[in-house]
Scaffold this active site. Structure first.
Site, mmCIF file in Angstrom:
data_model
loop_
_atom_site.group_PDB
_atom_site.id
_atom_site.type_symbol
_atom_site.label_atom_id
_atom_site.label_comp_id
_atom_site.label_asym_id
_atom_site.label_seq_id
_atom_site.Cartn_x
_atom_site.Cartn_y
_atom_site.Cartn_z
ATOM 1 N N GLU A 63 -12.153 -1.678 11.360
ATOM 2 C CA GLU A 63 -12.447 -0.925 10.435
ATOM 3 C C GLU A 63 -13.334 -1.803 9.987
ATOM 4 O O GLU A 63 -14.099 -1.231 9.001
ATOM 5 C CB GLU A 63 -11.395 -1.750 9.788
ATOM 6 C CG GLU A 63 -11.183 -0.928 7.993
ATOM 7 C CD GLU A 63 -9.847 -1.209 7.840
ATOM 8 O OE1 GLU A 63 -8.525 -1.471 8.072
ATOM 9 O OE2 GLU A 63 -9.056 -0.378 6.859
ATOM 10 N N GLU A 117 0.721 -1.112 0.519
ATOM 11 C CA GLU A 117 0.187 -0.041 0.429
ATOM 12 C C GLU A 117 1.419 1.214 0.172
ATOM 13 O O GLU A 117 0.452 2.126 0.520
ATOM 14 C CB GLU A 117 -0.988 -0.027 0.995
ATOM 15 C CG GLU A 117 -1.981 -0.886 1.734
ATOM 16 C CD GLU A 117 -2.740 -1.088 2.342
ATOM 17 O OE1 GLU A 117 -2.772 -0.524 3.617
ATOM 18 O OE2 GLU A 117 -3.931 -1.737 1.444
ATOM 19 N N ASP A 175 -8.315 -9.119 4.120
ATOM 20 C CA ASP A 175 -7.640 -8.189 5.282
ATOM 21 C C ASP A 175 -9.325 -7.823 6.431
ATOM 22 O O ASP A 175 -10.552 -7.582 6.508
ATOM 23 C CB ASP A 175 -7.841 -6.376 4.774
ATOM 24 C CG ASP A 175 -7.854 -5.685 5.050
ATOM 25 O OD1 ASP A 175 -7.080 -6.165 6.125
ATOM 26 O OD2 ASP A 175 -7.332 -4.540 4.936
HETATM 27 C C1 GCV Z 1 -2.548 0.173 8.570
HETATM 28 C C2 GCV Z 1 -5.551 -2.155 5.240
HETATM 29 C C3 GCV Z 1 -6.029 -0.715 6.252
HETATM 30 C C4 GCV Z 1 -4.968 0.006 6.642
HETATM 31 C C5 GCV Z 1 -4.225 -0.554 6.798
HETATM 32 C C6 GCV Z 1 -4.009 -2.029 6.443
HETATM 33 C C7 GCV Z 1 -2.737 -2.566 6.963
HETATM 34 O O1 GCV Z 1 -5.492 -2.090 3.780
HETATM 35 O O2 GCV Z 1 -7.753 -0.095 5.848
HETATM 36 O O3 GCV Z 1 -5.605 1.323 7.556
HETATM 37 O O4 GCV Z 1 -3.365 0.416 7.206
HETATM 38 O O5 GCV Z 1 -4.596 -2.519 5.962
HETATM 39 O O6 GCV Z 1 -3.160 -3.749 7.993
HETATM 40 O O7 GCV Z 1 -1.263 -2.153 6.710
#
Ligand code: GCV
Length: 717
Positions: free
Chosen positions: A406, A304, A378
């Site tokens: 989340e 990411e 996720d």
């Molecule tokens: C900290 C998901 C979440 C991100 C998070 C990522 C990760 O994509 O939306 O906010 O980033 O996981 O675990 O690195």
């Protein structure tokens, strides 16, 4: 001051502290040592407990001593100095106990690891002992828990050791105090005022963690900021580490891979470059001058947008081993995350971590531990277990759960997550035949691992009740308990927590724990039943967004995951589709591949299924899906009904706060049901079955809802 006066003074202070701060705002978590209301039991405990003798003079022993005094004074409603019951409490590590007592424990201690403890009744004493003072502290909390949960304290013979080495919270806290995916206020760490200003809450945080056996904390977000590695911040980190140390809580930091360039002035962060290696070596040495027991780094690399070794044509092994080499002389570890996926890999996001890591099995250094999310996508309300579990026999590998919600309604929804954690631990990887559970992979017993670990993305913030919702404290609590022992039963943990946090009254405990257990399936049903996943709205992931299809990266779009069309719905991950099932052991792959044997709860995760496919209960897929959504909504209604019956058993503040949040949860469950069914109905073209409520609005209404300020949003997205 004469000793008796000193005690009177400190006892009054404890009582004063208790009454002054006694509020039902949830601040005290499960450590609210309210006086036992059952008078017969109270008398019994008073008649059983005699004086307390502590041995040892470390700061940890001081904390244990304070805890037991506070706990007993509160629970028994009397000064612990005045106890004159049958058994004295003798507390101290093996090496500090008087020899005649210590020698009676040499056998038990052989079976303990360095954090384990024994609580045993011998003649006129109850002895709490361990190999280390931290073990003694854990034993002390366990003894207090026995009183809090109103268990017998006679004929005790308890030995317990954690089954996992690293039991750690991952804070996704930014240096500006925002918290990525945080729903309970701001970050606890007040970087601006540290190191001088030491908020008492830091100690309360460490104490709460120690009470459930959590022994590590990563202070900063995996989407990291190199500044935390500069002296200015290391001084602040040191201040926290000093407060946490007596509670056995080690500090770790996230390490930004490009730090040598950003704060070190180098031209590259290539892990094979001598200057880069040297930079990390020096940086690590410097960190240990501030924090001699620093735990190590957590790294999100090439994921990411985070920098990593692949920016230099290197791989995860090169990156992780380079940091591991720097940390090894200090016994530090690198927790290297396997949460990687790329928009350039068009196959299936669920396959990518396995593909990038498993070929490197056996190449990582001994102090590297690969951190793998519980499922391959996720942190969804339900995912099948990650195929990497059990697939890397020669690599240390830890599991990562997301305690913060989340994808489960933030801190508004009551979801008891230990039920989810338990389901994952119990899943059978079949990597060494039947019974090769994820728990055995994670506790290291399946492949005899050197370091083991469990991480939980923290749900803690500055909210007075720590977690935003009183019931989400149970997820912090349950995470700690299962990290200590992944074979514990989530229902027992729920009951334990209810007793410690609210009340020991039997009908209350039964009703509330049943509601908690139910809550996990409820969220699956009203958000993502039958294996649907990642259909949350974009960015903040708050609310439904199955229609989203316009994001730049294909695998960020919900349509990528559900693949609904006129022929059916679901992601075909069998050999006729992405063949992700091939990443599991053959027995597991065969089970998932076959529509007959694939658990229906994972159906649409693994199969694209026609709308009129017959489910095991005889309903068509469409009817079954709609009925599941309705079931989820009904379950929340049931949770509301249960809670409303309990008004007289709970203090007004917590009762009302939970009640209001359950009302929102019901409204949002209904929103999920309506929006998703209207959306999928465009493809199924089938009527809603009997028993499913008609949607309150049109699909367009739901599609137009916008939440620009939903909490926890990732700032850069
Ligand atoms: C900290 C998901 C979440 C991100 C998070 C990522 C990760 O994509 O939306 O906010 O980033 O996981 O675990 O690195």
């Amino acid at each position: 001051m004469p000793r008796c006066l000193k005690w009177l003074f400190s006892f009054s202070l404890i009582l004063l502290f208790q009454s002054a701060t006694y509020a039902t705002d949830g601040y005290k978590l499960w450590l609210d040592y309210k006086t036992i209301s059952d008078s017969a039991l109270l008398k019994e405990y008073q008649s059983l407990l005699g004086g307390i003798q502590f041995y040892g003079n470390s700061e940890t022993i001081e904390k244990a001593s304070r805890e037991i005094q506070q706990g007993i004074s509160g629970l028994l409603g009397m000064d612990s100095e005045k106890l004159n019951g049958k058994y004295r409490l003798v507390i101290g590590s093996y090496s500090n106990l008087p020899k005649d007592i210590a020698h009676q424990f040499s056998k038990e201690l052989e079976y303990l690891n360095k954090e384990g403890y024994v609580i045993k009744s011998i003649s006129n004493s109850i002895v709490i002992t361990a190999k280390t003072d931290i073990g003694v502290l854990y034993g002390t909390f366990n003894f207090l828990k026995r009183l809090q949960t109103q268990q017998s304290i006679e004929n005790l013979n308890i030995t317990d050791s954690p089954k996992i080495d690293i039991r750690i919270l991952n804070h996704w806290d930014n240096l500006d105090r925002t918290v990525e995916r945080g729903y309970a206020g701001f970050s606890l760490w007040n970087w601006h005022q540290l190191p001088e200003y030491k908020d008492p809450r830091y100690e309360d945080y460490a104490r709460a963690n120690a009470s459930i056996g959590i022994n590590g904390t990563v202070l900063t977000n995996v989407n990291s900021n190199a500044l935390v590695l500069t002296p200015q911040y290391l001084e602040k980190v040191k201040a926290l580490a000093d407060i946490f140390r007596p509670y056995g809580l080690k500090v770790y930091l996230t390490a930004r891979f490009s730090a040598p360039m950003e704060i070190g002035g180098l031209k590259t962060a290539d892990p094979l470059h001598a200057e880069v290696k040297n930079w990390w070596k020096n940086k690590v040495e410097e960190i240990y001058t501030y924090i001699p027991d620093f735990g190590g780094f957590l790294v999100k690399a090439n994921s990411e947008g985070q920098p990593g070794p692949q920016n230099y044509g290197r791989n995860h092994v090169d990156g992780a081993n380079m940091m591991a080499e720097a940390l090894a002389p200090f016994n530090g570890v690198v927790m290297w995350r396997a949460f990687v996926y790329s928009e350039h890999d068009t196959t299936d996001r669920a396959k990518q971590a396995y593909n990038e890591f498993v070929p490197h099995d056996g190449q990582f250094k001994d102090n590297v531990i690969i951190q793998v999310k519980n499922g391959p996508i996720d942190f969804q309300p339900r995912e099948p277990f990650h195929p990497m579990f059990g697939a890397m026999a020669n690599t240390n590998l830890m599991i990562e759960f997301q305690i913060t919600q989340e994808y489960m309604g933030g801190a508004t929804h009551l979801v008891y997550q230990p039920k989810l954690f338990e389901e994952v631990f119990e899943a059978d990887t079949y990597r060494k035949g039947k019974g090769s559970t994820v728990a055995k992979v994670i506790d290291g017993s399946l492949h005899n691992k050197k370091i083991t670990g469990v991480a939980g993305v923290s749900n803690i913030g500055t909210d007075r009740n720590w977690t935003g919702h009183h019931f989400l404290q149970a997820n912090w609590y349950g995470f700690g308990r299962l990290a200590w022992d992944p074979y514990l039963n989530s229902e027992d943990i729920a009951k334990e927590w209810v007793k410690m946090t609210f009340s020991n009254k039997e009908p209350f405990v039964e009703k509330v724990s049943a509601m908690m257990i139910e809550s996990r399936e409820a969220v699956v049903n009203y958000m993502t039943p039958l294996g649907l996943h990642h259909i949350m709205a974009t960015g903040h992931h708050y609310g439904p967004g199955p229609w989203v299809s316009d994001l730049s990266r294909p695998e960020w779009n919900p349509v990528y995951y559900h693949k609904a069309d006129n022929s059916g719905v679901g992601f075909d991950r069998t050999p006729s589709g992405s063949n992700a099932t091939a990443q599991y052991a053959p027995e597991v792959a065969a089970m998932f591949n076959n529509l007959e044997t694939c658990p229906e709860e994972d159906l649409l995760w693994f199969h694209h299924v026609p709308w009129n496919y017959k489910l095991k209960n005889g309903h068509t897929l469409w009817d079954g899906l709609a009925l599941k959504y309705q079931e989820g909504v009904n379950e929340v209604a049931q949770m509301q009904a249960t809670w409303n019956q309990l008004e007289n058993d709970v203090d007004a503040q917590r009762f009302n706060e939970v009640k209001m949040l359950l009302n929102i949860q019901y409204k949002e469950a209904k929103w999920w049901q309506d929006a998703c069914l209207l959306y999928f109905q465009q493809f199924s073209k089938m009527e809603l079955p009997k028993g499913v409520e008609a949607p309150a609005h049109t699909l367009q209404y739901y599609q137009n809802l916008q939440f620009p300020y939903a909490p926890g949003i990732r700032p850069q997205w």
